[in-house]
Design a protein around this motif. Structure first.
Motif, PDB file in Angstrom:
ATOM      1  N   SER A 162       0.811  -1.216   0.000  1.00 44.93           N
ATOM      2  CA  SER A 162       0.000   0.000   0.000  1.00 44.93           C
ATOM      3  C   SER A 162       0.849   1.272   0.000  1.00 44.93           C
ATOM      4  O   SER A 162       0.309   2.376   0.054  1.00 44.93           O
ATOM      5  CB  SER A 162      -0.941   0.009   1.210  1.00 44.93           C
ATOM      6  N   GLY A 163       2.177   1.107  -0.034  1.00 43.65           N
ATOM      7  CA  GLY A 163       3.055   2.270  -0.107  1.00 43.65           C
ATOM      8  C   GLY A 163       3.670   2.704   1.206  1.00 43.65           C
ATOM      9  O   GLY A 163       4.345   3.744   1.264  1.00 43.65           O
ATOM     10  N   ILE A 164       3.477   1.926   2.273  1.00 42.58           N
ATOM     11  CA  ILE A 164       4.041   2.255   3.580  1.00 42.58           C
ATOM     12  C   ILE A 164       5.474   1.712   3.667  1.00 42.58           C
ATOM     13  O   ILE A 164       5.720   0.549   3.323  1.00 42.58           O
ATOM     14  CB  ILE A 164       3.187   1.656   4.708  1.00 42.58           C
ATOM     15  N   GLU A 165       6.406   2.537   4.122  1.00 44.25           N
ATOM     16  CA  GLU A 165       7.762   2.044   4.378  1.00 44.25           C
ATOM     17  C   GLU A 165       7.763   1.264   5.690  1.00 44.25           C
ATOM     18  O   GLU A 165       7.131   1.671   6.678  1.00 44.25           O
ATOM     19  CB  GLU A 165       8.751   3.198   4.469  1.00 44.25           C
ATOM     20  N   VAL A 166       8.465   0.141   5.714  1.00 47.55           N
ATOM     21  CA  VAL A 166       8.514  -0.727   6.888  1.00 47.55           C
ATOM     22  C   VAL A 166       9.953  -0.868   7.352  1.00 47.55           C
ATOM     23  O   VAL A 166      10.854  -1.154   6.556  1.00 47.55           O
ATOM     24  CB  VAL A 166       7.937  -2.123   6.573  1.00 47.55           C
ATOM     25  N   LEU A 167      10.175  -0.662   8.660  1.00 47.57           N
ATOM     26  CA  LEU A 167      11.473  -0.911   9.274  1.00 47.57           C
ATOM     27  C   LEU A 167      11.294  -1.887  10.429  1.00 47.57           C
ATOM     28  O   LEU A 167      10.382  -1.722  11.251  1.00 47.57           O
ATOM     29  CB  LEU A 167      12.105   0.380   9.804  1.00 47.57           C
ATOM     30  N   ILE A 168      12.164  -2.883  10.486  1.00 44.42           N
ATOM     31  CA  ILE A 168      12.122  -3.913  11.518  1.00 44.42           C
ATOM     32  C   ILE A 168      13.412  -3.850  12.322  1.00 44.42           C
ATOM     33  O   ILE A 168      14.496  -3.741  11.757  1.00 44.42           O
ATOM     34  CB  ILE A 168      11.985  -5.312  10.879  1.00 44.42           C
ATOM     35  N   GLY A 169      13.291  -3.922  13.637  1.00 40.00           N
ATOM     36  CA  GLY A 169      14.456  -4.031  14.500  1.00 40.00           C
ATOM     37  C   GLY A 169      14.448  -5.370  15.206  1.00 40.00           C
ATOM     38  O   GLY A 169      13.429  -5.761  15.783  1.00 40.00           O
ATOM     39  N   ASP A 170      15.580  -6.091  15.152  1.00 40.07           N
ATOM     40  CA  ASP A 170      15.606  -7.424  15.753  1.00 40.07           C
ATOM     41  C   ASP A 170      17.055  -7.877  15.949  1.00 40.07           C
ATOM     42  O   ASP A 170      17.906  -7.615  15.090  1.00 40.07           O
ATOM     43  CB  ASP A 170      14.879  -8.425  14.850  1.00 40.07           C
ATOM     44  N   PRO A 171      17.330  -8.592  17.068  1.00 44.21           N
ATOM     45  CA  PRO A 171      18.668  -9.146  17.278  1.00 44.21           C
ATOM     46  C   PRO A 171      18.812 -10.526  16.650  1.00 44.21           C
ATOM     47  O   PRO A 171      19.541 -11.375  17.167  1.00 44.21           O
ATOM     48  CB  PRO A 171      18.770  -9.206  18.805  1.00 44.21           C
ATOM     49  N   GLU A 172      18.100 -10.734  15.550  1.00 39.07           N
ATOM     50  CA  GLU A 172      18.148 -11.977  14.779  1.00 39.07           C
ATOM     51  C   GLU A 172      17.677 -13.176  15.601  1.00 39.07           C
ATOM     52  O   GLU A 172      18.333 -14.213  15.672  1.00 39.07           O
ATOM     53  CB  GLU A 172      19.550 -12.206  14.204  1.00 39.07           C
ATOM     54  N   ARG A 173      16.497 -13.003  16.190  1.00 36.98           N
ATOM     55  CA  ARG A 173      15.878 -14.128  16.897  1.00 36.98           C
ATOM     56  C   ARG A 173      15.451 -15.201  15.897  1.00 36.98           C
ATOM     57  O   ARG A 173      15.393 -14.974  14.694  1.00 36.98           O
ATOM     58  CB  ARG A 173      14.702 -13.639  17.734  1.00 36.98           C
ATOM     59  N   GLY A 174      15.108 -16.368  16.423  1.00 34.68           N
ATOM     60  CA  GLY A 174      14.964 -17.550  15.592  1.00 34.68           C
ATOM     61  C   GLY A 174      13.926 -17.470  14.492  1.00 34.68           C
ATOM     62  O   GLY A 174      14.076 -18.138  13.464  1.00 34.68           O
ATOM     63  N   TYR A 175      12.893 -16.678  14.666  1.00 28.62           N
ATOM     64  CA  TYR A 175      11.811 -16.662  13.682  1.00 28.62           C
ATOM     65  C   TYR A 175      11.827 -15.409  12.809  1.00 28.62           C
ATOM     66  O   TYR A 175      10.854 -15.142  12.099  1.00 28.62           O
ATOM     67  CB  TYR A 175      10.467 -16.821  14.392  1.00 28.62           C
ATOM     68  N   LEU A 176      12.920 -14.664  12.853  1.00 31.60           N
ATOM     69  CA  LEU A 176      13.064 -13.527  11.939  1.00 31.60           C
ATOM     70  C   LEU A 176      13.323 -14.067  10.536  1.00 31.60           C
ATOM     71  O   LEU A 176      14.306 -14.782  10.312  1.00 31.60           O
ATOM     72  CB  LEU A 176      14.235 -12.638  12.379  1.00 31.60           C
ATOM     73  N   PRO A 177      12.470 -13.752   9.557  1.00 34.06           N
ATOM     74  CA  PRO A 177      12.627 -14.300   8.205  1.00 34.06           C
ATOM     75  C   PRO A 177      13.684 -13.534   7.410  1.00 34.06           C
ATOM     76  O   PRO A 177      13.373 -12.762   6.500  1.00 34.06           O
ATOM     77  CB  PRO A 177      11.232 -14.137   7.607  1.00 34.06           C
ATOM     78  N   GLN A 178      14.937 -13.764   7.726  1.00 33.00           N
ATOM     79  CA  GLN A 178      16.010 -12.948   7.154  1.00 33.00           C
ATOM     80  C   GLN A 178      16.086 -13.043   5.630  1.00 33.00           C
ATOM     81  O   GLN A 178      16.542 -12.110   4.972  1.00 33.00           O
ATOM     82  CB  GLN A 178      17.345 -13.340   7.788  1.00 33.00           C
ATOM     83  N   GLY A 179      15.628 -14.163   5.070  1.00 31.57           N
ATOM     84  CA  GLY A 179      15.641 -14.290   3.624  1.00 31.57           C
ATOM     85  C   GLY A 179      14.695 -13.344   2.918  1.00 31.57           C
ATOM     86  O   GLY A 179      14.823 -13.123   1.704  1.00 31.57           O
ATOM     87  N   GLU A 180      13.744 -12.767   3.656  1.00 32.09           N
ATOM     88  CA  GLU A 180      12.791 -11.829   3.073  1.00 32.09           C
ATOM     89  C   GLU A 180      13.136 -10.377   3.383  1.00 32.09           C
ATOM     90  O   GLU A 180      12.369  -9.476   3.048  1.00 32.09           O
ATOM     91  CB  GLU A 180      11.384 -12.125   3.588  1.00 32.09           C
ATOM     92  N   LEU A 181      14.290 -10.161   4.029  1.00 36.40           N
ATOM     93  CA  LEU A 181      14.635  -8.835   4.522  1.00 36.40           C
ATOM     94  C   LEU A 181      15.976  -8.382   3.968  1.00 36.40           C
ATOM     95  O   LEU A 181      16.810  -9.187   3.559  1.00 36.40           O
ATOM     96  CB  LEU A 181      14.708  -8.846   6.054  1.00 36.40           C
ATOM     97  N   SER A 182      16.173  -7.058   4.002  1.00 40.62           N
ATOM     98  CA  SER A 182      17.454  -6.451   3.642  1.00 40.62           C
ATOM     99  C   SER A 182      17.974  -5.686   4.856  1.00 40.62           C
ATOM    100  O   SER A 182      17.256  -4.856   5.429  1.00 40.62           O
ATOM    101  CB  SER A 182      17.287  -5.489   2.469  1.00 40.62           C
ATOM    102  N   ARG A 183      19.207  -5.968   5.247  1.00 40.28           N
ATOM    103  CA  ARG A 183      19.790  -5.283   6.398  1.00 40.28           C
ATOM    104  C   ARG A 183      20.199  -3.867   6.006  1.00 40.28           C
ATOM    105  O   ARG A 183      20.885  -3.654   5.007  1.00 40.28           O
ATOM    106  CB  ARG A 183      21.000  -6.052   6.921  1.00 40.28           C
ATOM    107  N   ILE A 184      19.783  -2.905   6.822  1.00 43.35           N
ATOM    108  CA  ILE A 184      20.112  -1.498   6.593  1.00 43.35           C
ATOM    109  C   ILE A 184      21.260  -1.058   7.494  1.00 43.35           C
ATOM    110  O   ILE A 184      22.143  -0.307   7.080  1.00 43.35           O
ATOM    111  CB  ILE A 184      18.881  -0.605   6.847  1.00 43.35           C
ATOM    112  N   ALA A 185      21.232  -1.515   8.749  1.00 41.45           N
ATOM    113  CA  ALA A 185      22.230  -1.058   9.716  1.00 41.45           C
ATOM    114  C   ALA A 185      22.347  -2.081  10.842  1.00 41.45           C
ATOM    115  O   ALA A 185      21.459  -2.914  11.042  1.00 41.45           O
ATOM    116  CB  ALA A 185      21.838   0.307  10.286  1.00 41.45           C
ATOM    117  N   THR A 186      23.456  -1.987  11.572  1.00 41.27           N
ATOM    118  CA  THR A 186      23.683  -2.810  12.761  1.00 41.27           C
ATOM    119  C   THR A 186      24.198  -1.904  13.869  1.00 41.27           C
ATOM    120  O   THR A 186      25.062  -1.056  13.626  1.00 41.27           O
ATOM    121  CB  THR A 186      24.707  -3.917  12.478  1.00 41.27           C
TER     122      THR A 186
END
Length: 221
Positions: free
Chosen positions: A171-195
């Motif tokens: 719908s055009g909304i920007e999404v940002l996720i913060g996570d310490p890479e817990r087990g159910y974070l779908p990293q294959g569907e995400l792009s890392r911006i910062a650490t």
């Protein structure tokens, strides 16, 4: 004869009396009511066994990394509407407001979290609209930026959250996720911006430093 259950305490009064105000590790710009070993959070739940766990009482790593990221990049908030999903203590929402967002909304399923958010917003001198709801089966909200910290700790919840975030992205909304890479974070569907190195809290166990990430959805702008 069964003794009648004691009434649950008023959440705001309980938080003010039992959760002292302290700066967030790695984010000294923000103060929060934070639980300690003697806070007695069980008294706030009382007999309500179905209440969500009191995640709102601690600044977790996913929220901390998002808060640090937003505070360091105020240019990405100017004039924008922000919604903090699963807001907990309100840490990310407060960071967005401090960084110059036009409006900030904080949503959590726990009514005790809403009380904490309102108190925490007040001590940080920012305006946040906080409401208790589960919106992840709903249509995308009217916002420009959706921030999500620490919602990938359970497989069923992670699945529902990702479906909602994809609808928001479409719908055009920007999404940002913060996570310490817990087990159910779908990293294959995400792009890392910062650490960022931030503290991660566990109930009663204190904090330890972890490398947490800020992610966007793959294909997001």
């Amino acid at each position: 004869m069964k003794r009648p259950a004691m009434p649950n305490p008023d959440p705001a009064a309980f938080i003010k009396a039992n959760l002292p105000i302290s700066p967030v590790p790695s984010i000294p710009e923000i103060l929060l009511h934070t639980a300690g070993p003697a806070s007695g959070l069980w008294r706030l739940a009382g007999s309500r066994e179905a209440d969500p766990p009191p995640y709102w009482a601690y600044p977790w790593a996913g929220g901390a990394v998002l808060a640090r990221h937003l505070l360091d990049r105020p240019e990405m908030l100017t004039g924008r509407r922000v919604l903090d999903l699963g807001a907990g203590s309100g840490l990310v929402a407060i960071a967005a407001a401090k960084a110059g967002a036009a409006t900030v909304t904080a949503v959590d399923i726990d009514t005790n979290a809403i009380a904490a958010i309102e108190l925490n917003a007040a001590i940080n001198g920012v305006n946040i609209v906080a409401w208790a709801a589960d919106i992840i089966e709903d249509q995308p909200p009217a916002t420009d930026l959706l921030v999500v910290g620490d919602l990938f700790y359970d497989p069923a919840l992670a699945f529902r959250v990702m479906a909602f975030l994809r609808r928001c992205q479409a719908s055009g909304i920007e999404v940002l996720i913060g996570d310490p890479e817990r087990g159910y974070l779908p990293q294959g569907e995400l792009s890392r911006i910062a650490t960022h190195a931030v503290a991660d809290f566990g109930a009663g166990t204190g904090a330890k430093a972890v490398q947490a990430g800020v992610f966007s959805l793959s294909g997001d702008r």
